[in-house]
Design an enzyme around this catalytic site. Structure first.
Site, PDB file in Angstrom:
ATOM      1  N   GLU A   1       7.760   3.487  14.607  1.00  0.00           N
ATOM      2  CA  GLU A   1       8.592   3.874  13.461  1.00  0.00           C
ATOM      3  C   GLU A   1       8.573   5.392  13.321  1.00  0.00           C
ATOM      4  O   GLU A   1       7.604   6.058  13.714  1.00  0.00           O
ATOM      5  CB  GLU A   1       8.060   3.211  12.193  1.00  0.00           C
ATOM      6  CG  GLU A   1       8.217   1.701  12.243  1.00  0.00           C
ATOM      7  CD  GLU A   1       7.950   1.005  10.927  1.00  0.00           C
ATOM      8  OE1 GLU A   1       7.034   1.421  10.197  1.00  0.00           O
ATOM      9  OE2 GLU A   1       8.668   0.039  10.624  1.00  0.00           O
TER      10      GLU A   1
ATOM     11  N   GLU B   1       4.048  -3.535  12.428  1.00  0.00           N
ATOM     12  CA  GLU B   1       3.030  -2.509  12.156  1.00  0.00           C
ATOM     13  C   GLU B   1       1.888  -3.253  11.484  1.00  0.00           C
ATOM     14  O   GLU B   1       1.969  -3.578  10.301  1.00  0.00           O
ATOM     15  CB  GLU B   1       3.587  -1.424  11.219  1.00  0.00           C
ATOM     16  CG  GLU B   1       4.701  -0.599  11.792  1.00  0.00           C
ATOM     17  CD  GLU B   1       4.282   0.235  12.992  1.00  0.00           C
ATOM     18  OE1 GLU B   1       3.063   0.421  13.223  1.00  0.00           O
ATOM     19  OE2 GLU B   1       5.183   0.696  13.713  1.00  0.00           O
TER      20      GLU B   1
ATOM     21  N   CYS C   1      -3.474   1.568   6.766  1.00  0.00           N
ATOM     22  CA  CYS C   1      -3.837   0.937   8.036  1.00  0.00           C
ATOM     23  C   CYS C   1      -4.356   1.960   9.044  1.00  0.00           C
ATOM     24  O   CYS C   1      -4.962   1.582  10.035  1.00  0.00           O
ATOM     25  CB  CYS C   1      -2.676   0.127   8.593  1.00  0.00           C
ATOM     26  SG  CYS C   1      -1.212   1.095   8.791  1.00  0.00           S
TER      27      CYS C   1
ATOM     28  N   ASN D   1       0.815  -1.228   0.000  1.00  0.00           N
ATOM     29  CA  ASN D   1       0.000   0.000   0.000  1.00  0.00           C
ATOM     30  C   ASN D   1       0.843   1.271   0.000  1.00  0.00           C
ATOM     31  O   ASN D   1       0.418   2.304  -0.498  1.00  0.00           O
ATOM     32  CB  ASN D   1      -1.025  -0.004   1.136  1.00  0.00           C
ATOM     33  CG  ASN D   1      -0.416  -0.054   2.507  1.00  0.00           C
ATOM     34  OD1 ASN D   1       0.744  -0.428   2.660  1.00  0.00           O
ATOM     35  ND2 ASN D   1      -1.175   0.323   3.518  1.00  0.00           N
TER      36      ASN D   1
END
Ligand code: SIN
Length: 490
Positions: free
Chosen positions: A469, A261, A295, A163
């Site tokens: 992150e 993640e 997400c 994505n």
């Protein structure tokens, strides 16, 4: 199927479309390969190697050889190389964006935004690597001196999703390399070309052979090596929660550091006292970015009764005006979904909601193209038990759920195993603080639908992941702490 080789994407540097993998500084191919198609047109973008166990082991060996000299360099010297990589990405941003839209489908202006976002992680960590400070701890005995230093964890394996084919690569690679680690990357087989183009520019920037290796191919065979090889110290993954759980479990046989993640189920809460126009723009930005395939996309849109009709009408008008199409063929608001599975899930969620009594109040017109297109849709009267409220849709489906009280919405929001992002729209600062503190998630946007930046920590709690992150916290995931306990004698 009529294959149209899209070799000429109008790239100023056609060699950025690299149909080979980078192992130990060499570009390698395999006898068989994987085809990559443009999800907007189904035309062939190109072919990449179908690597398996052997290539994965070779890449790990290359990363091992490169580790000591890379670790031994000063953080400043590593930072200077990373900075050159950043500048090369900016210099080639138009080509990189076109490549990204061709393989992933997002509108070209979003792809340009992603390339700048991707580059920002390299710029940030080129600097941040110099600040891996340790600590001096007051001794526990008169003749003991205690210091804590930070060291690179070692060889890192990274698996990245389709994505955000550029930004999810640099969000992992930049901190790893800045910390002094070497890395083996496996990008998604659906969108490998952005990662490979970044590899071309990394080499040109002077990243030494073996420091950054990229392999494309069989997910299972490569994944087994990246999660099981004892030479790999750390595994980092962005993707779905079920896959992340399996990969993390595999990593435990060699006790690797793990960062994940994973999926979210982000609530987007609009209170009666919100600015309606700002809330509608927030929903558009959050729900429909990347055609609903992020997400942190709003998944559950929870609107208080007093403002419900106004939000529904305003959102419907904006969505009906969307232009859907091939991002390379002109200005678009929405692109295709990535594949047929994504289309099936979108329709399952839409049909399920309608069967439970939801009403379709707006649909954008899909283009007359062969690609993976659906109509961006707005629903009202969505029941709380509808599938689109229980699972990530990962598509452009905005289902509005009605609520009455603050307590009610907080308990609805926290009733999930996901805990990634949440959004609150309200004109009451006290309510914003109260609700934000009550939400079980890693990131909260207040009166904004966009929360991602290289300077802030990105990550979730519960089953949405481990670690952070970006930001100065993002470097810690690639560093070990070492205690130096020194007896100095009496
Ligand atoms: C993601 O969807 O995994 C990342 C989205 C972002 O960085 O904003």
């Amino acid at each position: 199927m009529n294959d149209i080789m899209e070799k000429s994407l109008g790239l100023a540097r056609p060699d950025l479309l690299r149909e080979a993998c980078l192992i130990g500084g060499l570009w390698i191919t395999t006898e068989t390969d994987i085809t990559v198609r443009n999800p907007a047109t189904l035309a062939l973008v190109g072919r990449v190697p179908d690597c398996g166990r052997v290539e994965a082991l070779t890449a790990v060996a290359a990363a091992q050889v490169a580790f000591r000299p890379w670790k031994a360099m000063t953080a400043k010297a590593r930072g200077a190389i990373l900075r050159r990589w950043y500048e090369l990405i900016l210099a080639h941003k138009t080509d990189l964006a076109r490549l990204l839209t061709a393989e992933q489908g997002k509108p070209l202006h979003e792809a340009e935004g992603e390339i700048l976002y991707a580059a920002s992680f390299i710029d940030w960590f080129a600097e941040e690597g110099k600040r891996a400070y340790g600590d001096v701890i007051p001794g526990h005995l008169p003749d003991m001196r205690l210091t804590v230093t930070k060291e690179p964890v070692g060889i890192v394996a990274a698996v990245t999703p389709w994505n955000f084919p550029a930004a999810m690569v640099t969000r992992k690679v930049a901190p790893a390399l800045a910390a002094g680690c070497t890395l083996v990357l496996k990008p998604s087989e659906l969108t490998p070309f952005s990662a490979l183009a970044l590899g071309v520019l990394a080499q040109e920037a002077g990243i030494p052979d073996g420091v950054f290796n990229i392999i494309t191919g069989q997910p299972q065979a490569i994944g087994d090596v990246l999660t099981g090889d004892p030479r790999i110290a750390k595994f980092t993954f962005t993707g779905s929660t079920p896959v992340g759980k399996k990969l993390a479990a595999n990593c435990m046989s060699t006790v690797k550091r793990v960062s994940l993640e994973l999926g979210g189920n982000a609530p987007f809460i609009v209170f009666n006292d919100a600015d309606p126009e700002a809330a509608i723009s927030g929903i558009i930005a959050s729900k429909f970015r990347n055609t609903g395939q992020t997400c942190v996309c709003a998944n559950r849109i929870l609107v208080q009764s007093g403002i419900y009709d106004l939000i529904a009408a305003g959102l419907a008008a904006r969505v009906e005006a969307f232009t859907i199409g091939d991002g390379l063929a002109g200005r678009t608001d929405q692109g295709p979904l990535i594949d047929g599975r994504a289309i099936a899930k979108f329709h399952d969620h839409l049909n399920d909601a309608v069967q439970r009594g939801a009403k379709i109040i707006a649909q954008a017109t899909p283009p007359d193209l062969r690609g993976h297109f659906v109509s961006a849709t707005v629903l009202t009267n969505v029941r709380r038990d509808a599938r689109l409220n229980q699972e990530e849709t990962f598509g452009p489906l905005a289902g509005l759920v009605r609520f009455d009280t603050e307590d009610e919405v907080i308990s609805m929001v926290n009733d999930t195993r996901a805990g990634l992002a949440a959004y609150i729209f309200t004109g009451d600062i006290a309510r914003a603080c109260r609700v934000s503190e009550a939400l079980e998630c890693g990131m909260v946007g207040v009166n904004t639908g966009l929360i991602s930046t290289e300077v802030a920590p990105f990550g979730g709690i519960k089953e949405s992941g481990l670690g952070r992150e970006g930001s100065h916290y993002g470097l810690d995931d690639y560093l070990n702490l070492k205690l130096n306990c020194v007896y100095i004698g009496s």
